[in-house]
Write an enzyme that holds these catalytic residues in place. Sequence first.
Site, short mmCIF file in Angstrom:
data_model
loop_
_atom_site.label_atom_id
_atom_site.label_comp_id
_atom_site.label_asym_id
_atom_site.label_seq_id
_atom_site.Cartn_x
_atom_site.Cartn_y
_atom_site.Cartn_z
N ARG A 18 68.92 27.16 102.44
CA ARG A 18 69.29 25.61 102.21
C ARG A 18 69.86 24.26 102.74
NH1 ARG A 18 73.75 24.67 99.48
NH2 ARG A 18 74.67 26.54 99.68
N TYR B 112 56.31 5.55 88.32
CA TYR B 112 56.21 7.18 87.64
C TYR B 112 57.24 7.02 86.11
CZ TYR B 112 55.48 12.11 87.20
OH TYR B 112 55.59 13.19 86.51
N ASP C 160 59.18 3.68 97.05
CA ASP C 160 58.01 5.54 97.27
C ASP C 160 56.21 5.50 97.25
OD1 ASP C 160 56.73 6.97 96.12
OD2 ASP C 160 57.23 7.25 93.84
N LYS D 101 51.45 15.19 96.51
CA LYS D 101 49.94 14.63 96.02
C LYS D 101 49.26 14.51 97.14
CE LYS D 101 51.25 13.75 92.04
NZ LYS D 101 52.80 14.42 91.81
N1 LCS Z 1 56.24 9.36 93.14
C1 LCS Z 1 55.02 9.09 92.48
C2 LCS Z 1 54.86 7.73 92.77
C3 LCS Z 1 54.56 10.05 91.63
O1 LCS Z 1 53.10 9.20 90.65
C4 LCS Z 1 54.87 11.36 91.03
C5 LCS Z 1 54.32 12.41 90.25
C6 LCS Z 1 56.48 11.53 91.15
C7 LCS Z 1 56.88 10.35 91.78
C8 LCS Z 1 57.02 12.91 90.80
O2 LCS Z 1 56.62 13.57 91.90
P1 LCS Z 1 56.26 15.57 91.83
O3 LCS Z 1 57.82 15.13 91.68
O4 LCS Z 1 55.86 14.87 90.57
O5 LCS Z 1 56.71 15.41 92.95
N2 LCS Z 1 53.27 11.70 89.49
C9 LCS Z 1 52.61 12.14 88.52
C10 LCS Z 1 51.69 11.88 88.02
O6 LCS Z 1 51.54 10.75 88.23
N3 LCS Z 1 50.66 12.93 87.52
O7 LCS Z 1 51.12 13.89 87.45
C11 LCS Z 1 52.78 13.50 88.61
#
Ligand code: LCS
Length: 393
Positions: free
Chosen positions: A58, A111, A183, A208
Amino acid sequence: MNIKKSGFNTKLIHAGNIHDQFGSAIVPIYQTSTFSFESSEEGAKCFAGESDGYIYTRIGNPTINALERQIAALENGFGAIAVSSGMAAATTIYLSLLSTGDHIVSTDAIYGPARGVMEKQFIRFGFQSTYINTTNIETIEKAIRRNTKVIYIETPANPTMEITDLKAVAEIASKHGCLLVVDNTFCSPYLQNPLDLGADIVFHSMTKFINGHADVVAGIIITKDKTVYSQLRTMMIHLGCNMDPHQAFLVLRGLKTLSVRIDRAQENALKIAEFLEKHPKVAWLKYPGLKSHPQYKLGKQQMKGNGSMISFGLKTGFEGAKKLMNNVHLALLAVSLGGIETLIQHPASMTHAKVSKDDKQKAGITDDLIRFSVGIEDAKDIIEDLKQGLEKV
Ligand code: LCS
């Protein structure tokens, strides 16, 4: 060789590597929860921070640290903190930088859950937030209050594809003593490096582009300086939202091909955007690579490529969007983005469903908006799929 001075692609292949006793070419998975000490004295030194030996996964782990070193090198940062998801990155940042009564100014089209957690959960802790269109720099300055500690930008924004001027926002942040958080998920370090433009903290959903193979959920935070790094790392350790070594191994593997994947996907995306923009059933389209994008020039200045995310609407609105989504076969009807496979989704009813109708309207997340994440298949097949889908609209 000084890896810090090498090119981006060389860093992708070599920056995180370790030199173990076997000469492993690739960072192995250190799938262990704990590490033994040579002696009680050595254990005490590790805990006192006088030795950099490993203690407990951790807190730190060789596979995870290799990924952190590599991403920090790609973003030109002081250090990186790998976490279990992109949302873990966002919440670790909020909880590290804000105290009761503090305020944050943020892009409205971010998001959905990154906004939802502030407005619906952290409001209980007294965190205040204002969501605005950050493409308008004057609006940002007007939104800043005496208690504003953080400016939080997503550019290009999810899902409107609007682009915010990072250099201009960095100047405002510094003038008002705020930290600038970006971000950078939609670009990855290959297409945009916000720390070089004046940001203090950058984060990614590595689910992503960075991992890119739709098989891992992961996040990472990169900081410009040591003090903020230590603050965020301590919070991550206390929250326990660390990454797992196997997850880190998969991301390290996906990361190696980041530039070749993005080159191919954005080459496809330009062809698809041009096809869609000319299609008689398409009402509007936003893609940073087309002159019709409202911040086309700015995109060219601060991004090293156009990316592979497109948003568009049909003349038949939401009804047409549903028909198209139900009639494409190659593009998967699924959320997420930035993977090798093409995805289509409807933000107003899916990723941003929990944002109120009013806030969606203000942020430009209209009912007709279709979000398209272009993969690395053959462009002609993706276009053929869209063409036959649009015939049914
Ligand atoms: N920031 C952005 C720009 C994102 O598109 C997402 C997830 C996150 C943060 C959060 O990331 P995660 O916890 O899912 O790894 N975006 C998503 C979307 O547009 N569709 O499904 C998940």
